[in-house]
Design an enzyme around this catalytic site. Structure first.
Site, short mmCIF file in Angstrom:
data_model
loop_
_atom_site.label_atom_id
_atom_site.label_comp_id
_atom_site.label_asym_id
_atom_site.label_seq_id
_atom_site.Cartn_x
_atom_site.Cartn_y
_atom_site.Cartn_z
CB CYS A 44 13.09 8.79 8.52
SG CYS A 44 14.21 7.84 7.49
CE LYS A 101 -1.97 3.11 2.50
NZ LYS A 101 -2.07 4.22 1.54
N GLY A 148 2.58 4.17 13.11
CA GLY A 148 3.24 2.93 13.54
C GLY A 148 2.63 2.38 14.81
N GLY A 201 6.97 4.82 8.06
CA GLY A 201 6.11 5.99 8.11
C GLY A 201 6.23 6.66 9.46
CB SER A 202 4.14 9.23 11.02
OG SER A 202 2.88 8.58 11.01
CB THR A 203 6.24 7.93 15.75
OG1 THR A 203 7.63 7.87 15.39
CG2 THR A 203 6.05 7.34 17.13
CD GLU A 221 13.43 0.76 9.51
OE1 GLU A 221 13.86 1.82 10.03
OE2 GLU A 221 14.07 -0.29 9.52
CD GLU A 261 9.69 12.68 11.61
OE1 GLU A 261 8.57 12.18 11.79
OE2 GLU A 261 10.60 12.11 10.99
P1 NAP Z 1 2.42 8.31 7.46
O1 NAP Z 1 1.46 9.41 7.48
O2 NAP Z 1 2.65 7.53 8.70
O3 NAP Z 1 1.96 7.33 6.29
C1 NAP Z 1 2.73 6.21 5.93
C2 NAP Z 1 1.83 5.19 5.29
O4 NAP Z 1 0.89 4.71 6.26
C3 NAP Z 1 1.00 5.74 4.13
O5 NAP Z 1 0.89 4.75 3.14
C4 NAP Z 1 -0.32 6.01 4.80
O6 NAP Z 1 -1.40 6.07 3.91
C5 NAP Z 1 -0.43 4.84 5.72
N1 NAP Z 1 -1.38 5.01 6.83
C6 NAP Z 1 -1.78 6.17 7.41
N2 NAP Z 1 -2.68 5.91 8.39
C7 NAP Z 1 -2.83 4.57 8.44
C8 NAP Z 1 -3.62 3.68 9.24
N3 NAP Z 1 -4.42 4.14 10.19
N4 NAP Z 1 -3.52 2.36 9.00
C9 NAP Z 1 -2.71 1.86 8.06
N5 NAP Z 1 -1.95 2.65 7.25
C10 NAP Z 1 -2.00 3.99 7.45
O7 NAP Z 1 3.85 8.79 6.96
P2 NAP Z 1 4.15 9.75 5.72
O8 NAP Z 1 3.53 11.05 6.00
O9 NAP Z 1 3.82 9.05 4.46
O10 NAP Z 1 5.75 9.79 5.80
C11 NAP Z 1 6.43 10.56 6.73
C12 NAP Z 1 6.86 9.78 7.93
O11 NAP Z 1 7.57 8.61 7.55
C13 NAP Z 1 7.81 10.55 8.82
O12 NAP Z 1 7.45 10.38 10.16
C14 NAP Z 1 9.15 9.89 8.54
O13 NAP Z 1 10.08 10.04 9.57
C15 NAP Z 1 8.76 8.49 8.32
N6 NAP Z 1 9.81 7.78 7.57
C16 NAP Z 1 10.60 6.87 8.23
C17 NAP Z 1 11.62 6.21 7.56
C18 NAP Z 1 12.50 5.21 8.26
O14 NAP Z 1 13.15 4.41 7.58
N7 NAP Z 1 12.59 5.19 9.57
C19 NAP Z 1 11.83 6.47 6.20
C20 NAP Z 1 11.01 7.40 5.57
C21 NAP Z 1 9.99 8.04 6.27
P3 NAP Z 1 -1.96 7.51 3.42
O15 NAP Z 1 -0.89 8.14 2.63
O16 NAP Z 1 -3.14 7.13 2.61
O17 NAP Z 1 -2.30 8.29 4.66
#
Ligand code: NAP
Ligand code: MG
Length: 505
Positions: A311, A200, A258, A253-255, A276, A409
């Site tokens: 991240c 996804k 997660g 994705g975001s904490t 992650e 963050e």
């Molecule tokens: P996000 O808002 O957490 O979204 C990540 C993914 O999760 C998207 O596909 C999102 O779909 C999905 N999602 C959102 N709510 C969900 C739920 N309730 N159930 C299941 N899936 C859900 O993160 P982002 O805004 O895309 O990315 C930014 C974040 O990613 C930052 O916090 C960054 O630090 C982190 N990140 C971490 C790493 C690492 O390796 N540690 C690498 C890159 C990024 P939608 O888009 O449809 O909401």
């Protein structure tokens, strides 16, 4: 693909502004999800517009998968698992290697999709994101026939086998900041291990993921070994995470999301969830840094690259007091080279933020930071009326390590600078965080470098560099930055499960 063919594929790419413009007008935008090997609409017919942060234009419309669509994808994945898991590792590796060649042959198109959907400068997408993605598929493809199981020695009347088996259906949920690389980090090892994968992508960046999966089918994946479902996290993502027939969930994705996934797991089948997550990484510069100019350059890079949507962004710059003024002036000067520009201009280093909503959130954090006691020394928004989600980097000095600017963050180009006096204070400030993803340290003192690395409560430490590594080195976090590792052989572990077989002779 042979080296000669590789050379042909890359030299036919016209990387001039005109070349990218021509490629854009000929671009086919994917319109369906990929379920059971077919491009598919949502069973409800619902779809959502996809808006480019480059200019606010609608790029296309993507289906919003319903629970029925997710059930269909999981059933197809379970069937496909039966076939794919019986391929030999070598056969699976060859599919990954052919896939890498196809990604390389379609490198310009994939880079363009990334640039249009989430705003990354097309040259960065082409040079860095695509290079990494191709390398990832090659690395895991080549690893296929070098993996061994174990058998302890010394049993006279028995044989013990310790084997690793694929887990079944893996769900990978990816963010938008490196849409291809973040997906590939899960998809390539999960498939190599013999699992069926449902990806996804983030709602902001489904196009490159869909094209990547199409190329996987061309490379020889069975139809449902990799499927891509599109839709919002709250519905599509949640339905996947709650599904009882999904064996493992791998998330970047975001904490906040997660932690929500852990709840979904506990409310469904207790599937392992690998995370992650976010970061607020300390980038520490000591006054004995051998090449201070390089340290300053990297401090600017670590907050401006990918518009700070990393991240691992070095978002907390910790500087020894004796060199504070010099470093801050240097970083501000270096950041002047990071001028927001059209992501399709190959000269652009800094594209727009990923969406208008995200840009407004970052601006809110900057406004709140300016009233928190810290001092904003740059102009936050010199181009407020420009169409598209553009934002130049911001620098705050005198940031209180306990304040929101230092703890939260922002995921944008916003740098928080704090001074320290000695090693002990640097470590205390660096570890004063709920995150534990990465840290950078600049020093010419070898003992200090090792001492700092040992004491930093993070998963990745860069000494006299930032964001370095290759595919052999694992990448993962601690604390609220998550757990489990991507990359390297360790990146395969979460996609297999151990079995012990004890045989009496
Ligand atoms: P996000 O808002 O957490 O979204 C990540 C993914 O999760 C998207 O596909 C999102 O779909 C999905 N999602 C959102 N709510 C969900 C739920 N309730 N159930 C299941 N899936 C859900 O993160 P982002 O805004 O895309 O990315 C930014 C974040 O990613 C930052 O916090 C960054 O630090 C982190 N990140 C971490 C790493 C690492 O390796 N540690 C690498 C890159 C990024 P939608 O888009 O449809 O909401
Ligand atoms: Mg988000």
């Amino acid at each position: 693909m042979t080296p000669a063919a590789t050379a042909t594929a890359t030299t036919t790419d016209d990387l001039s502004y005109e070349g990218w413009a021509n490629k854009t007008s000929a671009l086919e935008i994917p319109t369906g999800m990929l379920i059971g090997g077919e491009s598919t609409a949502a069973s409800s017919g619902d779809e959502a517009p996809l808006i480019s942060p480059r200019d606010g234009a609608e790029l296309g419309r993507l289906p919003l998968a319903t629970e029925a669509d997710i059930n269909r994808a999981v059933i197809a994945a379970k069937l496909s698992f039966k076939t794919w898991s019986r391929y030999s590792p070598r056969e699976r590796g060859l599919v990954l290697l052919r896939w890498a060649d196809l990604i390389e042959a379609n490198r310009q198109e994939l880079a363009l999709l990334v640039a249009l959907e989430m705003g990354k400068p097309v040259s960065t997408a082409y040079e860095i994101e695509l290079r990494t993605t191709i390398a990832l598929f090659r690395w895991y493809g080549e690893a296929s026939d070098k993996l061994m199981d174990e058998s302890p020695r010394g049993h006279h009347n028995s044989v013990a086998l310790i084997t690793r088996e694929p887990v079944g259906v893996v769900v990978a949920i990816a963010p938008w900041n490196f849409p291809l690389t973040m997906a590939a980090l899960k998809v390539a090892p999960a498939l190599l291990a013999g699992n069926a994968v449902i990806l996804k992508p983030a709602s902001q960046s489904p196009l490159s993921a869909l094209r990547l999966a199409e190329l996987g089918l061309q490379a020889g994946l069975p139809p449902a070994a990799l499927q891509v479902v599109t839709g919002s996290g709250a519905t599509t993502g949640a339905a996947l995470a709650m599904h009882h027939d999904v064996a493992t969930l791998a998330f970047t994705g975001s904490t906040e999301v997660g932690l929500q996934l852990l709840r979904y797991s506990s409310e469904s089948n207790g599937k392992p969830v690998y995370l992650e997550l976010g970061g607020k990484s300390p980038h520490i510069i000591f006054d004995d840094a051998q090449d201070l100019d390089k340290a300053i350059d990297m401090a600017a890079w670590a907050i401006a690259f990918n518009s700070g949507q990393m991240c691992t962004a070095g978002s907390r710059l910790l500087v020894q007091k004796s060199i504070l003024n010099e470093v801050v002036a240097g970083v501000v000067e270096k950041l002047k080279a990071w001028v927001p520009g059209d992501p399709l201009d190959p000269a652009t280093k800094l594209g727009p933020l990923s969406s208008e909503r995200h840009r407004r959130e970052v601006l809110k954090e900057i406004a709140a930071g300016a009233t928190s006691g810290a001092t904003l020394i740059t102009d936050p928004d010199p181009v407020p009326d420009r169409i598209g989600s553009y934002l130049q980097p911001s620098v705050f000095v005198d940031v209180d390590p306990d304040s929101r600017l230092a703890q939260h963050e922002i995921f944008g180009p916003v740098l928080a600078v704090t001074a320290f006096t000695d090693d002990e204070e640097a470590i205390a400030i660096a570890n004063n965080s709920s995150f534990g993803l990465a840290a950078g340290v600049w020093t010419s003192n070898l003992n200090r470098a090792h001492r700092m690395s040992r004491q930093l409560a993070v998963g990745n430490v860069w000494i006299n560099c930032y964001e370095e590594g290759d595919l052999t080195t694992p990448f993962g976090g601690r604390k609220l930055s998550g757990y489990g590792s991507d990359k390297g052989l360790h990146g395969l572990e979460k996609f297999t499960t151990l079995k012990t077989t004890w045989i009496e002779l």
